[in-house]
Design an enzyme around this catalytic site. Structure first.
Site, PDB file in Angstrom:
ATOM      1  CG  ASP A   7      20.163 -97.731 -38.145  1.00 15.16           C
ATOM      2  OD1 ASP A   7      20.057 -98.257 -39.269  1.00 15.16           O
ATOM      3  OD2 ASP A   7      19.607 -96.667 -37.837  1.00 15.16           O
ATOM      4  CD  GLU A  68      18.361-100.846 -41.381  1.00 15.70           C
ATOM      5  OE1 GLU A  68      17.568-100.938 -40.437  1.00 15.70           O
ATOM      6  OE2 GLU A  68      18.499 -99.836 -42.080  1.00 15.70           O
ATOM      7  CG  ASP A 141      19.989 -92.675 -36.357  1.00 16.68           C
ATOM      8  OD1 ASP A 141      20.009 -92.970 -37.569  1.00 16.68           O
ATOM      9  OD2 ASP A 141      19.678 -91.546 -35.928  1.00 16.68           O
TER      10      ASP A 141
END
Length: 185
Positions: A7, A68, A141
């Site tokens: 992420d 991501e 996260d």
């Protein structure tokens, strides 16, 4: 399949490592958050992120990396930092010849919760359940990185194999061009 989910973020970059196969429960290997100081020089922050992700890839030896995908946000400064971190994240897998796949936040949410509009709390709750954890991964996260890895295992296995074959074919074609004295692009 072992997947390293990332992420991306410049101040906090979540990293999650999960093992599993499509259609079966996944197993937690580990999760981390790489921090950089907002007041540090951007070059040093990106270098720290690059080294840290490189160490985690070397330590965990994933078969693929899921990152991501950066999407447009209202705060241009935030999206720039996220995009820079995303580039480093993609590079961490590509440097070792690993297949790297990107997923939108809604793809990840749909994969782990069944709804592409799920909130962070719902994603964290499902990651905790799916990996049978005693406590939710913190900060968010880390939970998001684990969700990315789960998403890739469940949805991206076929996509990763196709991408790996494509990358191999592109490298072979580039090597053939270079051996014939082709130009660099």
């Amino acid at each position: 399949m072992r997947v390293l989910g990332i992420d991306p973020g410049l101040t906090r970059c979540g990293v999650g490592v999960v093992e599993g196969v499509p259609g079966r429960p996944c197993k937690l290997v580990g999760y981390y958050v790489v921090y950089t100081e907002p007041d540090d020089d951007i070059a040093l922050r990106l270098l720290h992120l690059d080294r840290s992700l490189g160490e985690l890839v070397a330590e965990h030896k994933p078969e693929s990396v899921a990152v991501e995908r950066v999407f447009s946000q209202h705060n241009v400064r935030t999206v720039m930092g996220t995009a820079q971190a995303s580039g480093i994240a993609i590079l961490s897998g590509a440097r070792l010849g690993l297949p790297v796949q990107t997923y939108t936040p809604s793809e990840v949410k749909a994969a782990v919760t069944g709804s592409g509009t799920a909130g962070k709390a719902q994603v964290t709750s499902m990651v905790t359940r799916l990996l049978q954890l005693d406590a939710p991964p913190r900060p968010a996260d880390a939970a998001d990185a684990l969700a990315l890895a789960i998403c890739h295992i469940w949805r991206g296995g076929t996509r990763a194999r196709i991408q790996a074959a494509t990358v191999a074919a592109q490298r072979k074609a580039a090597a053939a061009r270079n051996s014939r004295g082709g130009t660099l692009r």
